[in-house]
Design a protein around this motif. Structure first.
Motif, mmCIF file in Angstrom:
data_model
loop_
_atom_site.group_PDB
_atom_site.id
_atom_site.type_symbol
_atom_site.label_atom_id
_atom_site.label_comp_id
_atom_site.label_asym_id
_atom_site.label_seq_id
_atom_site.Cartn_x
_atom_site.Cartn_y
_atom_site.Cartn_z
ATOM 1 N N GLU A 119 7.398 -1.286 1.769
ATOM 2 C CA GLU A 119 6.077 -1.324 1.119
ATOM 3 C C GLU A 119 6.029 -2.398 0.039
ATOM 4 O O GLU A 119 5.068 -3.166 -0.037
ATOM 5 C CB GLU A 119 5.745 0.028 0.467
ATOM 6 C CG GLU A 119 5.301 1.094 1.414
ATOM 7 C CD GLU A 119 4.986 2.391 0.684
ATOM 8 O OE1 GLU A 119 4.529 2.352 -0.478
ATOM 9 O OE2 GLU A 119 5.210 3.445 1.280
ATOM 10 N N LEU A 120 7.056 -2.439 -0.794
ATOM 11 C CA LEU A 120 7.088 -3.431 -1.870
ATOM 12 C C LEU A 120 7.098 -4.848 -1.305
ATOM 13 O O LEU A 120 6.403 -5.733 -1.808
ATOM 14 C CB LEU A 120 8.297 -3.197 -2.773
ATOM 15 C CG LEU A 120 8.259 -1.900 -3.596
ATOM 16 C CD1 LEU A 120 9.583 -1.693 -4.321
ATOM 17 C CD2 LEU A 120 7.101 -1.893 -4.567
ATOM 18 N N ALA A 121 7.870 -5.063 -0.245
ATOM 19 C CA ALA A 121 7.932 -6.393 0.375
ATOM 20 C C ALA A 121 6.571 -6.775 0.960
ATOM 21 O O ALA A 121 6.116 -7.916 0.799
ATOM 22 C CB ALA A 121 9.009 -6.425 1.458
ATOM 23 N N LEU A 122 5.915 -5.828 1.621
ATOM 24 C CA LEU A 122 4.603 -6.106 2.202
ATOM 25 C C LEU A 122 3.584 -6.397 1.095
ATOM 26 O O LEU A 122 2.802 -7.345 1.201
ATOM 27 C CB LEU A 122 4.133 -4.936 3.064
ATOM 28 C CG LEU A 122 2.776 -5.117 3.734
ATOM 29 C CD1 LEU A 122 2.804 -6.291 4.711
ATOM 30 C CD2 LEU A 122 2.360 -3.837 4.454
ATOM 31 N N ARG A 123 3.593 -5.598 0.050
ATOM 32 C CA ARG A 123 2.651 -5.821 -1.044
ATOM 33 C C ARG A 123 2.857 -7.192 -1.683
ATOM 34 O O ARG A 123 1.893 -7.901 -1.984
ATOM 35 C CB ARG A 123 2.779 -4.704 -2.088
ATOM 36 C CG ARG A 123 2.263 -3.403 -1.524
ATOM 37 C CD ARG A 123 2.119 -2.239 -2.449
ATOM 38 N NE ARG A 123 2.895 -2.147 -3.643
ATOM 39 C CZ ARG A 123 3.461 -1.011 -4.063
ATOM 40 N NH1 ARG A 123 3.366 0.091 -3.337
ATOM 41 N NH2 ARG A 123 4.121 -0.967 -5.194
ATOM 42 N N ARG A 124 4.124 -7.584 -1.887
ATOM 43 C CA ARG A 124 4.397 -8.912 -2.457
ATOM 44 C C ARG A 124 3.854 -10.009 -1.553
ATOM 45 O O ARG A 124 3.244 -10.974 -2.010
ATOM 46 C CB ARG A 124 5.905 -9.114 -2.662
ATOM 47 C CG ARG A 124 6.430 -8.539 -3.952
ATOM 48 C CD ARG A 124 7.849 -8.997 -4.241
ATOM 49 N NE ARG A 124 8.797 -8.595 -3.226
ATOM 50 C CZ ARG A 124 9.454 -7.439 -3.203
ATOM 51 N NH1 ARG A 124 9.259 -6.558 -4.163
ATOM 52 N NH2 ARG A 124 10.296 -7.162 -2.238
ATOM 53 N N ALA A 125 4.091 -9.864 -0.245
ATOM 54 C CA ALA A 125 3.643 -10.892 0.708
ATOM 55 C C ALA A 125 2.122 -10.989 0.749
ATOM 56 O O ALA A 125 1.563 -12.089 0.776
ATOM 57 C CB ALA A 125 4.199 -10.596 2.100
ATOM 58 N N VAL A 126 1.438 -9.862 0.737
ATOM 59 C CA VAL A 126 -0.029 -9.858 0.773
ATOM 60 C C VAL A 126 -0.583 -10.408 -0.544
ATOM 61 O O VAL A 126 -1.512 -11.211 -0.549
ATOM 62 C CB VAL A 126 -0.565 -8.433 1.079
ATOM 63 C CG1 VAL A 126 -2.068 -8.365 0.914
ATOM 64 C CG2 VAL A 126 -0.162 -8.012 2.492
ATOM 65 N N HIS A 127 0.013 -9.997 -1.656
ATOM 66 C CA HIS A 127 -0.428 -10.471 -2.968
ATOM 67 C C HIS A 127 -0.226 -11.979 -3.099
ATOM 68 O O HIS A 127 -1.084 -12.694 -3.640
ATOM 69 C CB HIS A 127 0.348 -9.728 -4.064
ATOM 70 C CG HIS A 127 -0.173 -9.945 -5.440
ATOM 71 N ND1 HIS A 127 0.224 -11.005 -6.224
ATOM 72 C CD2 HIS A 127 -1.069 -9.236 -6.172
ATOM 73 C CE1 HIS A 127 -0.398 -10.935 -7.386
ATOM 74 N NE2 HIS A 127 -1.188 -9.875 -7.382
ATOM 75 N N VAL A 141 -4.674 0.078 5.221
ATOM 76 C CA VAL A 141 -3.430 -0.365 5.838
ATOM 77 C C VAL A 141 -2.372 0.713 5.642
ATOM 78 O O VAL A 141 -2.159 1.191 4.528
ATOM 79 C CB VAL A 141 -2.939 -1.696 5.209
ATOM 80 C CG1 VAL A 141 -1.629 -2.134 5.844
ATOM 81 C CG2 VAL A 141 -4.000 -2.772 5.341
ATOM 82 N N PHE A 142 -1.718 1.068 6.731
ATOM 83 C CA PHE A 142 -0.638 2.053 6.707
ATOM 84 C C PHE A 142 0.637 1.375 7.178
ATOM 85 O O PHE A 142 0.653 0.728 8.229
ATOM 86 C CB PHE A 142 -0.955 3.229 7.646
ATOM 87 C CG PHE A 142 -2.152 4.022 7.233
ATOM 88 C CD1 PHE A 142 -2.022 5.145 6.432
ATOM 89 C CD2 PHE A 142 -3.430 3.644 7.643
ATOM 90 C CE1 PHE A 142 -3.143 5.876 6.044
ATOM 91 C CE2 PHE A 142 -4.543 4.364 7.259
ATOM 92 C CZ PHE A 142 -4.399 5.490 6.456
ATOM 93 N N LEU A 143 1.707 1.538 6.417
ATOM 94 C CA LEU A 143 3.012 1.036 6.812
ATOM 95 C C LEU A 143 3.827 2.247 7.244
ATOM 96 O O LEU A 143 4.206 3.082 6.414
ATOM 97 C CB LEU A 143 3.684 0.302 5.646
ATOM 98 C CG LEU A 143 5.066 -0.263 5.911
ATOM 99 C CD1 LEU A 143 5.034 -1.272 7.058
ATOM 100 C CD2 LEU A 143 5.609 -0.925 4.655
ATOM 101 N N ASP A 144 4.044 2.365 8.541
ATOM 102 C CA ASP A 144 4.681 3.553 9.106
ATOM 103 C C ASP A 144 6.172 3.350 9.339
ATOM 104 O O ASP A 144 6.591 2.344 9.918
ATOM 105 C CB ASP A 144 4.019 3.915 10.440
ATOM 106 C CG ASP A 144 2.566 4.337 10.284
ATOM 107 O OD1 ASP A 144 2.198 4.792 9.188
ATOM 108 O OD2 ASP A 144 1.813 4.209 11.263
ATOM 109 N N ALA A 163 8.166 -7.919 11.117
ATOM 110 C CA ALA A 163 8.470 -8.960 10.145
ATOM 111 C C ALA A 163 7.382 -8.951 9.072
ATOM 112 O O ALA A 163 6.191 -8.948 9.393
ATOM 113 C CB ALA A 163 8.539 -10.320 10.831
ATOM 114 N N ILE A 164 7.797 -8.942 7.831
ATOM 115 C CA ILE A 164 6.857 -8.823 6.713
ATOM 116 C C ILE A 164 5.832 -9.950 6.723
ATOM 117 O O ILE A 164 4.637 -9.718 6.511
ATOM 118 C CB ILE A 164 7.623 -8.785 5.370
ATOM 119 C CG1 ILE A 164 8.426 -7.488 5.257
ATOM 120 C CG2 ILE A 164 6.675 -8.950 4.191
ATOM 121 C CD1 ILE A 164 7.589 -6.218 5.288
#
Length: 149
Positions: free
Chosen positions: A27-35, A66-69, A123-124
Motif C-alpha cells: 500500500e505504501l509503495a502504491l501510494r508513493r507511486a501514485v502521489h 482503488v483496492f489493493l488486494d 508491479a507497482i
C-alpha cells in the motif's frame, strides 16, 4: 493461547496479530507511486459512508475507489496458496472475502463509482499507471450530479 482462539498455535496467533489492516508495504509503495505522478487522494476511506467498505485509495470527486488486494487474503488465481494448517477455516475465510469483494464492486458500481482492483503482486509502477489512466478517463467524462453518499 486462549481457548476460544481460531489460531492453530501460539506462533500462528502471534503472526496473524502482526498483520495490519492498513499501511502495508505494498500500500505504501502504491501510494508513493501514485502521489509522485501528481495525484492526490484519500487513504482508507469509505467511498459511500453508509456502506461498511473501506477502499485503499479514494478519489471522491470522480468517484474512483482503488483496492489493493493481498494474494492470500483475496484468493489470487495466480498466487493464492492453500493453508496447510486449519485449511477449512482459511478456505472459508478467503471465499467470504471474495464474495464480499464482488458485493463491494456491485454496490459501488450501482452507486456510480468506478472500482479498480489491484493484486499485491502487480508491479507497482504498472498499477500506478492503471490508476492514473482511470483518473484521466474519469476526468474526461462529466461527473454525475452529487448524491448523498
Amino acid at each position: 493461547m486462549s481457548e476460544s482462539s481460531w489460531a492453530s498455535s501460539a506462533g500462528v496467533r502471534k503472526s496473524m496479530q502482526a498483520n495490519t489492516g492498513r499501511d502495508t508495504k505494498p500500500e505504501l509503495a502504491l501510494r508513493r507511486a501514485v502521489h509522485s505522478r501528481g495525484l492526490r487522494y484519500f487513504v482508507n476511506r469509505r467511498p459511500i459512508k453508509a456502506v461498511r467498505r473501506t477502499a485503499d485509495l479514494v478519489f471522491p470527486r470522480i468517484r474512483l475507489a482503488v483496492f489493493l488486494d493481498g494474494c492470500f487474503w483475496h484468493g489470487c488465481p495466480t498466487h493464492h496458496t492453500v493453508a496447510k494448517t486449519n485449511a477449512a477455516f482459511w478456505a472459508d475465510k478467503v471465499a467470504t472475502n471474495r464474495r464480499r469483494d464482488l458485493e463491494t464492486n456491485t454496490k459501488l458500481t450501482e452507486a456510480g463509482w468506478t472500482v479498480v482492483r489491484i493484486w499485491e503482486h502487480e508491479a507497482i509502477e504498472q498499477a500506478a499507471d492503471r490508476i492514473v489512466e482511470s483518473v484521466a478517463d474519469l476526468r474526461r467524462v462529466p461527473s454525475p450530479p452529487d448524491r448523498a453518499d
